[in-house]
Every structure is written in structure tokens, then in C-alpha cells.
Design an enzyme around this catalytic site. Structure first.
Site, PDB file in Angstrom:
ATOM      1  CB  CYS A 191      -2.818   9.518  -4.447  1.00  0.00           C
ATOM      2  SG  CYS A 191      -4.261   9.388  -3.358  1.00  0.00           S
ATOM      3  CB  THR A 223     -11.514  -3.719  -9.729  1.00  0.00           C
ATOM      4  OG1 THR A 223     -11.294  -2.302  -9.618  1.00  0.00           O
ATOM      5  CG2 THR A 223     -12.976  -4.013  -9.464  1.00  0.00           C
ATOM      6  CE  LYS A 249      -3.486   2.854   0.512  1.00  0.00           C
ATOM      7  NZ  LYS A 249      -4.350   3.160  -0.653  1.00  0.00           N
ATOM      8  CB  THR A 250       0.718   4.511  -1.754  1.00  0.00           C
ATOM      9  OG1 THR A 250       0.616   4.003  -3.074  1.00  0.00           O
ATOM     10  CG2 THR A 250       1.549   5.791  -1.768  1.00  0.00           C
ATOM     11  CG  MET A 252      -9.211   3.422  -0.731  1.00  0.00           C
ATOM     12  SD  MET A 252     -10.559   2.619   0.118  1.00  0.00           S
ATOM     13  CE  MET A 252      -9.651   1.811   1.434  1.00  0.00           C
TER      14      MET A 252
HETATM   15  C1  DHB Z   1      -5.237   6.118  -2.914  1.00  0.00           C
HETATM   16  C2  DHB Z   1      -5.753   5.985  -4.158  1.00  0.00           C
HETATM   17  C3  DHB Z   1      -4.905   5.962  -5.229  1.00  0.00           C
HETATM   18  O1  DHB Z   1      -5.356   5.811  -6.480  1.00  0.00           O
HETATM   19  C4  DHB Z   1      -3.541   6.091  -5.019  1.00  0.00           C
HETATM   20  O2  DHB Z   1      -2.712   6.087  -6.080  1.00  0.00           O
HETATM   21  C5  DHB Z   1      -3.034   6.211  -3.758  1.00  0.00           C
HETATM   22  C6  DHB Z   1      -3.900   6.225  -2.696  1.00  0.00           C
HETATM   23  C7  DHB Z   1      -6.128   6.186  -1.768  1.00  0.00           C
HETATM   24  O3  DHB Z   1      -7.179   6.803  -1.882  1.00  0.00           O
HETATM   25  O4  DHB Z   1      -5.751   5.665  -0.702  1.00  0.00           O
END
Ligand code: DHB
Length: 311
Positions: A131, A271, A45-46, A71
Site C-alpha cells: 500500500c 481501473t 478491500k484490504t 485512498m
Molecule cells: C490502498 C492503496 C493500495 O494500493 C493498497 O495496496 C492498499 C490500500 C489505499 O490507498 O487504500
């Protein structure tokens, strides 16, 4: 014998399928589940410098044609994921992985990348320039000047293998302008595409997610043609040393095949993985292998990038 093995830079993967950042990658447990599936790798997760709770729920909804999410970058903070990928890197028999990162500001991005540079982690990093869901923060890669400045500064100190996650572009001139910037830097990969930002899904008379009055990133069937166009546009424009990861709308082996035909060397599931779980890796790998066998292709290189045009 058909092989879906691939490589990015100096890293070898037994399978070209992996998760897309944001799906099945928040906790060690989820990452371990992807690791033990048929996937060839995982991306975390980023991560931001500090942990974040993200936006209020409901913030992810599946629809018949895909998904919408806002998110807001919930994550456990850089150290959680950095510690885990270092542990994994040192584990005998583990796969190579990808650490996804971005700061809440350019300064924070540099703080994060300097920490990774100084750490024992030698694997791939994906800098998320796309994001769409943090209120008040634009998608970085839609601002070419800022993107160029960030990359210039990053490569003044960062010497480990780095790629970037891109938003979808919708104009040929933007493909040209973005590629001209990326070609100036020693990027190992670009990942096309993040969600199509700021869509709106309505049920009866009401939006389906709470943040931003219902506006959120689209994934799934809605985005496959856009994703394929971005993969192929950058495949045609980028230095051959910059590889393409294809993400967007993959739910069958046929979809993965199309991403590879457009030039992708690795294909990510978003997805479909959220809807189906890690079984999706096994199913889609088998479907891709069956298509390759029927066409007489033994490796991804036999058809990667070899999209046919109409004369
Ligand atoms: C989120 C959504 C994204 O598309 C992304 O690249 C990084 C974070 C998010 O809403 O958490």
C-alpha cells in the site's frame, strides 16, 4: 471449445478474471455484485484490524490513460470481511475467494493473521505488502529486510494458503533479490502489481487529489508494461509452486492475454472495473475467448508463460 478456467493452489476458478483489491470490494453489496458477474472470484478491500475512514476526498480520479488514487486504506475492519468470506465459503455453489489483509504495523499484521488462522476460513489470503498511500508508512515490499522478517514470522504460525500483493519493481537486481526471499517461503501466489506509487497528475495548475499534495498510486494504461515485466520476471524466477496473479493495465481481452502469456494464472481488473463496472468481466472474458479461439488455444495452459523472445 475455449475455457478460461484456472486454479491457484488447490482452488479452482471457472474464469481467470476477478477484481483487483480496492475496486468494487468495500461492502458486501459490491462483493456480491462481483460474485454474480462473469468474474471467477473476488478479493476483498484490504482489511486492517479496525475499520478506517481513509484519506480526505477527492482521493480517486480517473484520467484518459488510467487513474490516480490515494485512498489511505479505508475499510470496514477485519471482522466485516472475515465474516463475509466465511459465510460465502459455507454457501453451496459459491466461488472460492480471496481475503486481502495488512496491519498498520508488523505486530498488527500478526494479530490479524493469527485471527484468520484460528477462524473457520479455509480460503486464500492476500497479504498486501504494497500500500503506497498511508502517510508516513513506506511500501513494505520495497524494504527487503523487513519483508523477509515479516514472512519468516508469519510462516512460523500461519499454515493456511497465503499469497502476497507486490509493488512494481524497476530493476533486474531487485527482481532477483525479491524472488530469492519469496522462494524461501511456502507462498501460494504473488500478485504483480499494485499501483505505481506516488505519481502526480495535474489539471490546469492544480493537483487532482487532495491527500499527500496530490501524490498517489497510478493504475490503468500507464502501468501495463511495468505490470507485464513484473509478472514475467517473477514467473521466471519463482518456484513453480508459487503462482502469479497478473494485475495492471488490463482493459481488453488482449491485455489479459498478454498477462497470461507472461505467466499469470489469474488476471485482476482495477481501473477498468472502476470505470466500466462489472460488465467489464463479461466483455473482457469474451474478448479473451475470441483471441484464444482464433489462435487455436483451448485452455490457458496452452499459452501461459509461453512468451516468445527475439533470437
Ligand atoms: C490502498 C492503496 C493500495 O494500493 C493498497 O495496496 C492498499 C490500500 C489505499 O490507498 O487504500
Amino acid at each position: 471449445m475455449v475455457s478460461t478456467a484456472t486454479r491457484i493452489g488447490d482452488f479452482q476458478f471457472d474464469n481467470c478474471l476477478m477484481n483487483a483489491a480496492g475496486v468494487f470490494c468495500m461492502t458486501r453489496e459490491e462483493l456480491a455484485q462481483v460474485e454474480s458477474s462473469a468474474a471467477g472470484s473476488f478479493v476483498t478491500k484490504t482489511a486492517t484490524l479496525e475499520a478506517r475512514a481513509g484519506n480526505p476526498e477527492p482521493r480517486y480520479v480517473n484520467t484518459d490513460l488510467g487513474s490516480i488514487n490515494s485512498m489511505g486504506l479505508p475499510n470496514k475492519g477485519l471482522d466485516y470481511y472475515l465474516d463475509y468470506v466465511i459465510e460465502e465459503q459455507n454457501r453451496i455453489g459459491s466461488k472460492p475467494h480471496v481475503l486481502s489483509l495488512v496491519g498498520m504495523s508488523p505486530d498488527e499484521t500478526h494479530t490479524i493473521l493469527k485471527k484468520v488462522q484460528a477462524s473457520d476460513y479455509q480460503g486464500l489470503v492476500e497479504l498486501n505488502l504494497s500500500c503506497p498511500n498511508v502517510p508516513g508508512k513506506p511500501q513494505i515490499a520495497y524494504d527487503f529486510e523487513t519483508t523477509d522478517t515479516i514472512l519468516k514470522e508469519v510462516f512460523s504460525y500461519y499454515t493456511k494458503p497465503l499469497g502476497i500483493k507486490l509493488p512494481p519493481y524497476f530493476d533486474i537486481v531487485h527482481f532477483d533479490q525479491a524472488a530469492a526471499i519469496f522462494n524461501k517461503y511456502p507462498l501460494v501466489f504473488v500478485n504483480c502489481v499494485n499501483s505505481i506509487g506516488n505519481g502526480l497528475v495535474i489539471e490546469d495548475e492544480t493537483v487532482v487529489i487532495k491527500p499527500k499534495n496530490g501524490f498517489g498510486g497510478l493504475g490503468g494504461d500507464y502501468i501495463k508494461p511495468t505490470a507485464l515485466a513484473n509478472v514475467h520476471a517473477f514467473y521466471k524466477r519463482l518456484n513453480p509452486s508459487i503462482q502469479i496473479i497478473g494485475t495492471g493495465g488490463v482493459k481488453t481481452g488482449r491485455d489479459a492475454f498478454e498477462h497470461i502469456l507472461c505467466g499469470a494464472c489469474m488476471v485482476q481488473l482495477g481501473t477498468v472495473l472502476q470505470k466500466e463496472g462489472t460488465e467489464a468481466f463479461d466483455r473482457i472474458t469474451k474478448e479473451l475467448q475470441a483471441i484464444m479461439a482464433e489462435k487455436g488455444y483451448e485452455t490457458l495452459d496452452d499459452f501461459r508463460g509461453k512468451l516468445h523472445y527475439i533470437d
